[in-house]
Design a protein around this motif. Structure first.
Motif, PDB file in Angstrom:
ATOM      1  N   LEU A 102       5.080   0.074  -7.916  1.00 22.99           N
ATOM      2  CA  LEU A 102       6.115   0.683  -8.839  1.00 22.99           C
ATOM      3  C   LEU A 102       7.363  -0.211  -7.896  1.00 22.99           C
ATOM      4  N   ILE A 103       7.532  -0.653  -6.780  1.00 19.95           N
ATOM      5  CA  ILE A 103       8.351  -1.573  -6.325  1.00 19.95           C
ATOM      6  C   ILE A 103       8.669  -2.831  -6.635  1.00 19.95           C
ATOM      7  N   VAL A 104       7.446  -3.659  -7.063  1.00 23.06           N
ATOM      8  CA  VAL A 104       7.576  -5.220  -7.794  1.00 23.06           C
ATOM      9  C   VAL A 104       8.297  -4.672  -9.296  1.00 23.06           C
ATOM     10  N   GLU A 105       7.596  -3.609 -10.178  1.00 26.22           N
ATOM     11  CA  GLU A 105       8.489  -3.406 -10.931  1.00 26.22           C
ATOM     12  C   GLU A 105       9.816  -2.962 -11.294  1.00 26.22           C
ATOM     13  N   ILE A 106       9.990  -2.044 -10.201  1.00 27.66           N
ATOM     14  CA  ILE A 106      11.882  -1.746 -10.087  1.00 27.66           C
ATOM     15  C   ILE A 106      12.245  -3.394  -9.489  1.00 27.66           C
ATOM     16  N   SER A 107      11.712  -3.680  -8.563  1.00 33.14           N
ATOM     17  CA  SER A 107      12.872  -4.634  -7.880  1.00 33.14           C
ATOM     18  C   SER A 107      13.091  -6.151  -9.191  1.00 33.14           C
ATOM     19  N   LEU A 108      12.546  -6.196  -9.607  1.00 35.71           N
ATOM     20  CA  LEU A 108      11.905  -7.220 -10.713  1.00 35.71           C
ATOM     21  C   LEU A 108      13.139  -7.041 -12.286  1.00 35.71           C
ATOM     22  N   GLN A 109      13.279  -5.500 -12.823  1.00 37.81           N
ATOM     23  CA  GLN A 109      13.878  -5.438 -13.371  1.00 37.81           C
ATOM     24  C   GLN A 109      15.079  -6.009 -13.917  1.00 37.81           C
ATOM     25  N   PRO A 110      16.037  -6.286 -12.556  1.00 39.08           N
ATOM     26  CA  PRO A 110      17.422  -6.816 -13.312  1.00 39.08           C
ATOM     27  C   PRO A 110      17.176  -8.367 -12.799  1.00 39.08           C
TER      28      PRO A 110
END
Length: 409
Positions: A102-110
């Motif tokens: 989840l950290i990776v997915e959210i960090s990569l959204q922007p």
């Protein structure tokens, strides 16, 4: 506001040209020595390898760049529809910020949406607390809650050296982000400064008055110094761990340092930040460190004295005045008012140009003066980054030029 009119504000040689998005650069493995620990991570990039470093890292070191790199504090978060959808599925902030996938997915959204020059890990300044003996919860309305605040010598005994094994999700996430982003953007880690972390630990959560911890400065100074010293060691180790795991750059948030009078900040915050910088620079000399304080207009010169590489300015400081006060030998970050992103796009463009011109052509990282506000239009965020990539420094202007307008048409 027209471009020619704008150029009269601050004249430092910035041009307005079209540009494409990122061109992948050759990546080089990096590592950071941490003394006796044999974990093999990354090596901090040396100055000789600067040609392969991300634009943001070059700017943070004061190396020549052709435009200001840009990222936003809180650039991953609730203003993005894709984040809100994910948060509905995973309603616990602790789960979202402490689960690697989840950290990776959210960090990569922007990163996927806007291609900023910095990709900051989705985390929280309180994340490492349980790793050195301070459990906490995050409640929907109250926010962070620490059920057993530290307010006595007996409470202090609960603390222990930081156990980095309990923060593997941070290290793993940074490794993955580094692989995903490569050298196309800087991977950013962050920590809270000792004073700011101590406010939560002593007050038991968020506060508007800081009366308990400020009272401790006078009623139990030895206790507070012991707490701050413990936090200093833990935070320094945590920074090195983030660098070893792949972070190009670290931002130190002394978010509530501005709640102290300047002379009190000199006593209760600055020495501990300075010690963190000293420890980290011994082990990761080439890793830029950024210091940000919310409400820092009265602290700029004091912040520079900590030894960090970049000072983040909030939006209440005039960028030109900030540059004059700090001088040319340190980087600056900021400082567009987050509320500007609710303005018409041309107004956002003008403000970005004004800030960039006033900051100078060396050592500036374009950012907001605080985090992205909830409800900010995604179109405005996209425009912010598009404008930043369209700016080009006038190669004929060196350093922080002042004088006749030197913008490139």
């Amino acid at each position: 506001m027209g471009f020619s009119t704008f150029s009269s504000y601050c004249t430092v040689g910035v041009g307005w040209k079209s540009s494409s998005l990122f061109t992948p650069l050759n990546s080089a493995p990096i590592s950071c020595s941490n003394g006796g620990n044999q974990r093999r991570k990354f090596v901090a990039p040396r100055a000789s390898a600067a040609s392969s470093d991300p634009l943001l890292v070059k700017a943070a070191r004061g190396e020549p760049v052709d435009r200001p790199p840009a990222w936003m504090m809180r650039q991953a978060g609730r203003y993005m529809a894709i984040y809100r959808k994910l948060a509905e599925k995973y309603p616990s902030f602790r789960e979202r910020s402490e689960t690697t996938d989840l950290i990776v997915e959210i960090s990569l959204q922007p990163w996927a949406a806007f291609r900023p020059d910095g990709v900051i890990i989705f985390s929280d300044i309180l994340t490492p607390l349980p790793a050195f003996g301070v459990p906490f919860d995050i409640e929907e309305v109250r926010g962070p809650v620490i059920q057993s605040p530290i307010r006595s010598e007996e409470d202090l005994k609960k603390l222990h050296p930081i156990d980095l094994e309990k923060l593997q999700f941070v290290g793993e996430s940074l490794k993955i982000l580094r692989k995903e982003v490569g050298e196309q953007a800087a991977v950013l880690g962050f920590v809270g400064a000792p004073w700011t972390i101590a406010t939560y630990i002593v007050e038991g959560g968020t506060t508007r008055t800081y009366t308990t911890i400020k009272g401790m400065c006078h009623k139990a100074p030895h206790l507070l110094r012991s707490l701050l010293s413990h936090l200093t060691k833990a935070i320094a180790e945590y920074i090195v761990y983030q660098v070893e795991s792949g972070a190009h750059c670290i931002q130190i948030f002394d978010s509530w340092g501005g709640q102290l009078p300047p002379d009190m900040w000199d006593q209760w915050s600055k020495p501990y930040i300075s010690e963190i910088v000293r420890i980290v620079k011994q082990k990761c000399l080439e890793t830029p460190l950024v210091l940000y304080i919310n409400g820092n207009g009265g602290f700029l010169e004091r912040m520079k004295g900590t030894g960090v590489d970049v000072i983040g300015l909030d939006w209440t400081v005039d960028m030109a005045d900030g540059r004059r006060r700090l001088g040319n030998d340190i980087g600056i970050q900021g400082n567009v008012d987050p509320a500007y992103l609710f303005s018409p796009l041309p107004a956002i463009t003008d403000e970005i140009k004004r800030v960039v011109n006033c900051a100078g052509t060396k050592g500036h990282i374009l950012n907001l003066g605080h985090g992205v506000l909830v409800g900010t239009p995604e179109e405005a965020v996209a425009h912010f980054f598009d404008v930043s990539k369209s700016l080009k420094y006038d190669s004929q202007v060196d350093g922080y030029a002042v004088g006749a307008p030197s913008l490139v048409a």
